[in-house]
Design an enzyme around this catalytic site. Structure first.
Site, PDB file in Angstrom:
ATOM      1  N   GLU A  88     -11.055   0.761  -3.865  1.00 20.09           N
ATOM      2  CA  GLU A  88     -11.396   0.406  -2.483  1.00 20.09           C
ATOM      3  C   GLU A  88     -12.050   1.590  -1.781  1.00 20.09           C
ATOM      4  OE1 GLU A  88      -7.925  -1.068  -0.472  1.00 20.09           O
ATOM      5  OE2 GLU A  88      -8.861  -1.054   1.512  1.00 20.09           O
ATOM      6  N   ASP A 128     -13.986  -1.766   2.252  1.00 19.61           N
ATOM      7  CA  ASP A 128     -13.136  -1.965   3.432  1.00 19.61           C
ATOM      8  C   ASP A 128     -13.933  -1.476   4.642  1.00 19.61           C
ATOM      9  OD1 ASP A 128     -11.261  -1.707   5.491  1.00 19.61           O
ATOM     10  OD2 ASP A 128      -9.784  -0.589   4.356  1.00 19.61           O
ATOM     11  N   LYS A 171      -2.866   4.981  -2.549  1.00 19.26           N
ATOM     12  CA  LYS A 171      -3.836   5.753  -1.780  1.00 19.26           C
ATOM     13  C   LYS A 171      -4.220   6.964  -2.629  1.00 19.26           C
ATOM     14  CE  LYS A 171      -4.107   3.589   2.223  1.00 19.26           C
ATOM     15  NZ  LYS A 171      -5.396   3.086   2.739  1.00 19.26           N
ATOM     16  N   SER A 214       0.852  -1.179   0.000  1.00 27.63           N
ATOM     17  CA  SER A 214       0.000   0.000   0.000  1.00 27.63           C
ATOM     18  C   SER A 214       0.893   1.236   0.000  1.00 27.63           C
ATOM     19  CB  SER A 214      -0.883  -0.044   1.251  1.00 27.63           C
ATOM     20  OG  SER A 214      -1.684   1.104   1.345  1.00 27.63           O
ATOM     21  N   LYS A 262      -0.897  -0.834  -4.514  1.00 28.66           N
ATOM     22  CA  LYS A 262      -2.129  -0.108  -4.178  1.00 28.66           C
ATOM     23  C   LYS A 262      -1.743   1.342  -3.913  1.00 28.66           C
ATOM     24  CE  LYS A 262      -4.726   0.013   0.151  1.00 28.66           C
ATOM     25  NZ  LYS A 262      -5.452  -0.788   1.152  1.00 28.66           N
ATOM     26  N   LYS A 315     -10.330  -7.450   6.930  1.00 28.30           N
ATOM     27  CA  LYS A 315      -9.420  -7.036   8.013  1.00 28.30           C
ATOM     28  C   LYS A 315     -10.000  -7.598   9.301  1.00 28.30           C
ATOM     29  CE  LYS A 315      -7.723  -2.626   6.225  1.00 28.30           C
ATOM     30  NZ  LYS A 315      -7.949  -1.160   6.295  1.00 28.30           N
ATOM     31  N   GLY A 326      -4.576  -4.654   5.626  1.00 23.83           N
ATOM     32  CA  GLY A 326      -3.520  -4.486   6.625  1.00 23.83           C
ATOM     33  C   GLY A 326      -3.771  -3.238   7.432  1.00 23.83           C
ATOM     34  N   ASP A 328      -7.101   3.039  -3.255  1.00 20.00           N
ATOM     35  CA  ASP A 328      -7.868   3.052  -2.001  1.00 20.00           C
ATOM     36  C   ASP A 328      -8.139   4.495  -1.596  1.00 20.00           C
ATOM     37  OD1 ASP A 328      -9.023   2.636   0.463  1.00 20.00           O
ATOM     38  OD2 ASP A 328      -7.272   1.672   1.380  1.00 20.00           O
TER      39      ASP A 328
HETATM   40  O1  OSB Z   1      -7.424   1.486   4.367  1.00 29.14           O
HETATM   41  O2  OSB Z   1      -6.282  -0.250   4.010  1.00 29.14           O
HETATM   42  C1  OSB Z   1      -6.442   0.808   4.627  1.00 29.14           C
HETATM   43  C2  OSB Z   1      -3.434   1.389   6.925  1.00 29.14           C
HETATM   44  C3  OSB Z   1      -4.053   1.937   8.025  1.00 29.14           C
HETATM   45  C4  OSB Z   1      -5.409   2.153   7.996  1.00 29.14           C
HETATM   46  C5  OSB Z   1      -6.164   1.808   6.857  1.00 29.14           C
HETATM   47  C6  OSB Z   1      -5.545   1.243   5.750  1.00 29.14           C
HETATM   48  C7  OSB Z   1      -4.147   1.058   5.777  1.00 29.14           C
HETATM   49  C8  OSB Z   1      -3.374   0.567   4.647  1.00 29.14           C
HETATM   50  C9  OSB Z   1      -2.033  -0.064   4.947  1.00 29.14           C
HETATM   51  O3  OSB Z   1      -3.705   0.698   3.488  1.00 29.14           O
HETATM   52  C10 OSB Z   1      -2.023  -1.525   4.738  1.00 29.14           C
HETATM   53  C11 OSB Z   1      -0.827  -2.195   5.336  1.00 29.14           C
HETATM   54  O4  OSB Z   1      -0.872  -2.588   6.528  1.00 29.14           O
HETATM   55  O5  OSB Z   1       0.161  -2.365   4.632  1.00 29.14           O
HETATM   56 MG    MG Z   2      -8.559   0.476   2.883  1.00 28.23          MG
END
Ligand code: OSB
Ligand code: MG
Length: 364
Positions: free
Chosen positions: A212, A237, A162, A134, A160, A261, A289, A187
């Protein structure tokens, strides 16, 4: 198995680099760990709540409070099994991340006692899992491309990005132009509204695996409407907090893919039920994650080895997050992580290191 007490501990870990999402920048984690002390042995749980309630309503101080005052008292000095934890905690509404942490610790203690790994317990069908990464919002496209390049060089099998309004089509276009047909998804962490459908449809030509959580978590019907206006599959999510929510979202047509998750849904057993439901409905899932340490990562990787986890997860290597993990590090090889095979989580925290980064300890 009788739960005698629960040790709680807060630890402080700096991230290797700032992680920016549509809800803010994270530079460190303040993590709540729990250890279940039972008459059959001990087990570890990790709470994934963040310092502030920005991803979901939960936050680490709140999780600590609800565990001490409302959750642990419902479990302590009783004959329990991991399978009974969610039922005993049902009178307490919400607080999935706090519930997940104590259930994980009880499950770890139970599996260690009978010599079974998390992978065996979940019915893992693979010895290793495909890993994605991510990638946060960056200050410039140039810096983003350098970060993506380094991750691809390390072997990650999916990227992925953001996104947020103002950082969406351009970064996606830049990554596609520079890295060709690498598996790519985005995401939004709830940053858009249904009125942004034309903007999100502008991502269609880039052949993304999924978008996402584009809209706020309560807007499940709006996601179903959005799904008719964009070609890219919608993945949820934040909206998926229970197996019931997953079932409803799928039936409404709000998502074609589900991010699992365990912390968000109240634990690994509810997460397993979501996996099974999605498998029956023909909906692929992948492991999300929450910047976990090696403890949470061990359980996530084990669950990601279940058959319907058919897309690479946000199960990255320890060095993606931390200079030094609290367990032996998870190391990427050929874009994959090995599923631990030892009893329970199959990993141990380094207690000396853990003590050195502990900021608070308590017993419930
Ligand atoms: O939305 O997936 C998410 C991390 C913290 C809170 C929300 C998210 C995330 C990530 C990181 O996208 C995923 C990771 O642990 O590598
Ligand atoms: Mg997410």
């Amino acid at each position: 198995m009788k739960l005698r007490s629960v040790e709680l501990r807060r630890i402080h870990l700096d991230l290797v680099s700032p992680f920016e999402t549509s809800f803010g920048v994270q530079t460190r984690r303040d993590i709540l760990l729990v250890k279940a002390i039972t008459d059959a042995g001990e087990g570890w749980g990790e709470c994934v709540a963040g310092e502030e309630p920005l991803y979901s309503p939960e936050y680490v101080d709140g999780a600590q409070h609800v565990l001490i005052h409302h959750l642990v008292p419902r479990l302590r000095d009783r004959e329990i099994a991991a399978e009974s934890v969610a039922t005993l905690l049902r009178p307490v509404h919400g607080h999935q991340m706090a519930k997940a942490a104590i259930e994980m610790a009880v499950l770890d203690a139970e599996l260690r006692a009978r010599g079974e790994s998390f992978g065996q317990f979940f019915g893992a069908t693979r010895a290793e899992v495909d890993c994605g990464v991510s990638v946060g919002i960056h200050a410039t496209i140039g810096e983003l491309l350098a970060t993506v390049d380094a991750y691809l060089e390390q072997g990650y099998r999916r990227i992925k990005l953001k996104i947020k309004p103002g950082w969406d089509v351009e970064p996606v276009r830049a990554v596609r132009e520079k890295f060709g047909d690498v598996p790519l998804q985005v995401d939004a962490n709830t940053a858009y509204s249904l009125a942004d459908a034309p903007l999100l449809a502008a991502l269609d030509p880039f052949d993304l695996l999924l978008i996402e959580q584009p809209l706020p978590e309560e807007q499940v019907l709006a996601h179903a409407k959005l799904a008719k206006l964009v070609k890219t599959p919608i993945c949820l999510d934040e909206s998926i907090t229970t197996v019931q929510a997953a079932s409803d979202a799928i039936e409404l047509g709000a998502c074609r893919i589900v991010n699992v998750k365990p912390g968000r849904v109240g634990g690994y057993l509810e997460a397993r039920a979501i996996h099974d439901l999605c498998a029956r409905r023909g909906v692929p899932v992948w492991m999300g994650g929450m910047l976990e340490t090696g403890l949470g990562r061990a359980a996530n990787v084990a669950m990601a080895a279940m058959p319907n986890f058919s897309l690479p997860g946000d199960t990255s290597a320890s060095d993606r997050y931390y200079h030094r993990d609290i367990t032996e590090p998870f190391v990427l090889h050929d874009g994959r992580l090995d599923v631990p095979t030892g009893p329970g989580l199959g990993v141990e925290p380094d207690m000396e290191y853990l003590d050195s980064i502990t900021t608070w300890k308590g017993v419930a």
